[in-house]
Each structure stands twice: as C-alpha cells, then as structure tokens.
Motif scaffolding. Structure first.
Motif, short mmCIF file in Angstrom:
data_model
loop_
_atom_site.label_atom_id
_atom_site.label_comp_id
_atom_site.label_asym_id
_atom_site.label_seq_id
_atom_site.Cartn_x
_atom_site.Cartn_y
_atom_site.Cartn_z
N GLU A 107 23.55 21.59 -15.96
CA GLU A 107 23.19 23.00 -16.16
C GLU A 107 22.87 23.71 -14.83
N TYR A 108 22.38 22.94 -13.85
CA TYR A 108 22.00 23.51 -12.56
C TYR A 108 22.78 22.81 -11.46
N ARG A 148 17.90 24.26 -7.36
CA ARG A 148 19.26 24.69 -7.03
C ARG A 148 19.22 25.84 -6.03
N ASP A 149 18.36 26.80 -6.26
CA ASP A 149 18.27 27.96 -5.38
C ASP A 149 17.74 27.59 -3.99
N SER A 160 16.26 21.77 -11.84
CA SER A 160 15.79 23.11 -12.17
C SER A 160 16.58 24.16 -11.39
N ALA A 161 16.52 25.38 -11.87
CA ALA A 161 17.15 26.49 -11.15
C ALA A 161 16.46 26.71 -9.81
#
Length: 159
Positions: free
Chosen positions: A61-62, A79-80, A75-76
């Motif tokens: 998902e990420y 990723r960021d 987690s997003a």
C-alpha cells in the motif's frame, strides 16, 4: 474489412502490447538486490531501520521507487520521509549482503540482519552472517567499499 480499417483498429492494441513488453524490461539492474517483483530489502521498510531500530515489513500500500527498485513502507509517513531523501535511507551496496561484498560477492538478504553505521544502512544475508560481519565492522566496511566498484554492475551469478 479493408486493410486500413483493420490496421487502424489493431494499432492501439499493438502499441499497448509493445509498451507493456518494454516496461517489463525496465527492472532493477545488477547493482540492486531485489526479488522477482523488483522489491528491495525483502519487503522491509528502509526508514524503520533508522527510526525503530528493527526490521519492519512494509506494505504494498505504501511504496516508492528508487534506482529501479520498489521500496515498501509500513506507513505513508515513512514513505514520504524516504521520498524526500532516498539516499539517506537506501541500503549500501544496492541492498546486497554487506559481508558478502567484502569478498567481492553479491548475496541476497532476508531483511532481518542490519546495522546503521554513521547514518548508513548495511544489510546482511541473515543473522548468522551478520554475527560474523559485526566482529569488525570498520574493517568490513572498508573492504566492501573497495570491492563494490568492481562488482557493482556485474550480475551476482557471474561473481
């Protein structure tokens, strides 16, 4: 049906097939240790090695792509963080086993054996290999740094 009519209807399908064929050729290279889906670090979250000091499996998902490898994150936020500065979090030696690199070899890793040294991520084949590597980390990093330029773009099967 005329040739022109058949050709104009078939052309978009042909172009799409060609694009798909060529896109499947664009995969991680010899300088990156990935699985058959181009996922690096055996699917572990590169940022979590730094922030949680443990291997954490990432999620499909990420994701983010760097040097043709797909990184997965838990987690997003992770990723960021990675996307903002991938060189900070990407593993040394393309994610190949750091200890194996000291011998001019490229070995797959399980994602569970790692160490962050001077802000850089080093991964090893598995925990038992890591135990040998950690006996003299500075020497092993020095040796691997000397070997890596010669093997970086060589397929692991050729070493």
């Amino acid at each position: 049906m005329s040739f022109t009519s058949l050709f104009s209807k078939s052309l978009p399908t042909f172009i799409a097939a060609c694009a798909f064929s060529f896109s499947s050729l664009a995969s991680a290279g010899a300088d990156t240790e990935t699985d058959s889906n181009d996922v690096i670090l055996a699917g572990h979250d590169a940022v979590a090695y730094f922030t949680e000091n443990k291997p954490v499996l990432g999620s499909a998902e990420y994701t983010a792509t760097y040097n043709d490898a797909i990184y997965r994150f838990s987690s997003a936020k992770n990723r960021d963080l990675f996307s903002a500065n991938p060189t900070k979090y990407a593993p040394q030696y393309g994610g190949f086993c750091a200890y194996g690199t000291t011998f001019g070899k490229k070995f797959e890793i399980d994602g569970k054996a790692f160490e962050v040294v001077d802000g850089k991520l080093f991964v090893n084949k598995n925990v038992s290999v890591y135990e040998a590597w950690k006996k003299d980390v500075p020497t092993h990093i020095s040796q691997a740094n000397k070997e890596w330029p010669a093997i970086e773009n060589v397929e692991s099967s050729e070493l």
